[in-house]
Design a protein around this motif. Structure first.
Motif, PDB file in Angstrom:
ATOM      1  N   HIS A 290      -7.509   8.389   3.903  1.00 23.53           N
ATOM      2  CA  HIS A 290      -7.641   6.917   3.328  1.00 23.53           C
ATOM      3  C   HIS A 290      -6.262   6.595   2.799  1.00 23.53           C
ATOM      4  CE1 HIS A 290     -11.955   7.753   2.942  1.00 23.53           C
ATOM      5  NE2 HIS A 290     -11.692   8.978   2.746  1.00 23.53           N
TER       6      HIS A 290
ATOM      7  N   HIS B 111      -4.523   3.710   0.515  1.00 25.67           N
ATOM      8  CA  HIS B 111      -4.677   2.591  -0.485  1.00 25.67           C
ATOM      9  C   HIS B 111      -3.410   2.035  -0.771  1.00 25.67           C
ATOM     10  CE1 HIS B 111      -8.292   4.544  -1.511  1.00 25.67           C
ATOM     11  NE2 HIS B 111      -7.837   5.689  -1.642  1.00 25.67           N
TER      12      HIS B 111
ATOM     13  N   THR C 284      -7.990  -0.707   1.007  1.00 23.53           N
ATOM     14  CA  THR C 284      -8.302   0.692   1.617  1.00 23.53           C
ATOM     15  C   THR C 284      -8.312   0.595   2.989  1.00 23.53           C
ATOM     16  OG1 THR C 284      -9.251   1.576  -0.513  1.00 23.53           O
ATOM     17  CG2 THR C 284      -9.522   2.875   1.327  1.00 23.53           C
TER      18      THR C 284
ATOM     19  N   THR D 275      -9.029   3.159   6.174  1.00 23.76           N
ATOM     20  CA  THR D 275      -9.477   4.652   6.702  1.00 23.76           C
ATOM     21  C   THR D 275      -9.524   4.858   8.101  1.00 23.76           C
ATOM     22  OG1 THR D 275     -11.278   4.298   4.900  1.00 23.76           O
ATOM     23  CG2 THR D 275     -11.524   6.149   6.562  1.00 23.76           C
TER      24      THR D 275
END
Length: 131
Positions: A68, A70, A80, A82
């Motif tokens: 992840h 951020h 975010t 992923t």
């Protein structure tokens, strides 16, 4: 003489230590980046100089690694991202096992217990053909 608003020598100390701490942290980040780049280039070069091998193998395990990320844009709004990296463990006829990173479209097609021919070069996965 330092700037003193009743805090004593705190400002002198902070402005004297901050540049040193900043340079130390910057140096550590730079070293980590350079070491990572050198390792990546070294592995790439080693793979390029390894022979391409095709061997009988079986799929014995599969796993995904999710990361992840951020970050905030200039308005302070967080985003975010992923991503998933896919790995498959193959077992060759000698009993040796190797875990290789595979593309997502092939990961979904491989099933534990599949048997076939694995083609790889060093740690680089090149393909798997089911028998």
């Amino acid at each position: 003489m330092g700037f003193d608003m009743g805090y004593g020598m705190g400002f002198d100390l902070m402005f004297g230590i901050f540049p040193i701490l900043f340079m130390i942290v910057f140096g550590i980040v730079l070293v980590v980046f350079v070491v990572g780049a050198v390792r990546g280039i070294s592995q790439w070069n080693k793979n390029n100089h390894s022979p391409r091998l095709t061997v009988n193998a079986a799929v014995v395990a599969k796993r995904g690694h999710v990361t992840h990320h951020h970050h905030a844009d200039h308005n302070g709004i967080g985003h975010t991202h992923t991503s998933t990296t896919y790995y498959v463990t193959f077992e060759v006829e000698s009993g040796d096992r190797m875990e290789l990173q595979v593309p997502s479209h092939e990961y979904g097609m491989l099933v534990e217990g599949d048997r076939g021919t694995l083609t790889f070069q060093g740690t680089r996965y090149l393909g798997f053909v089911r028998q």
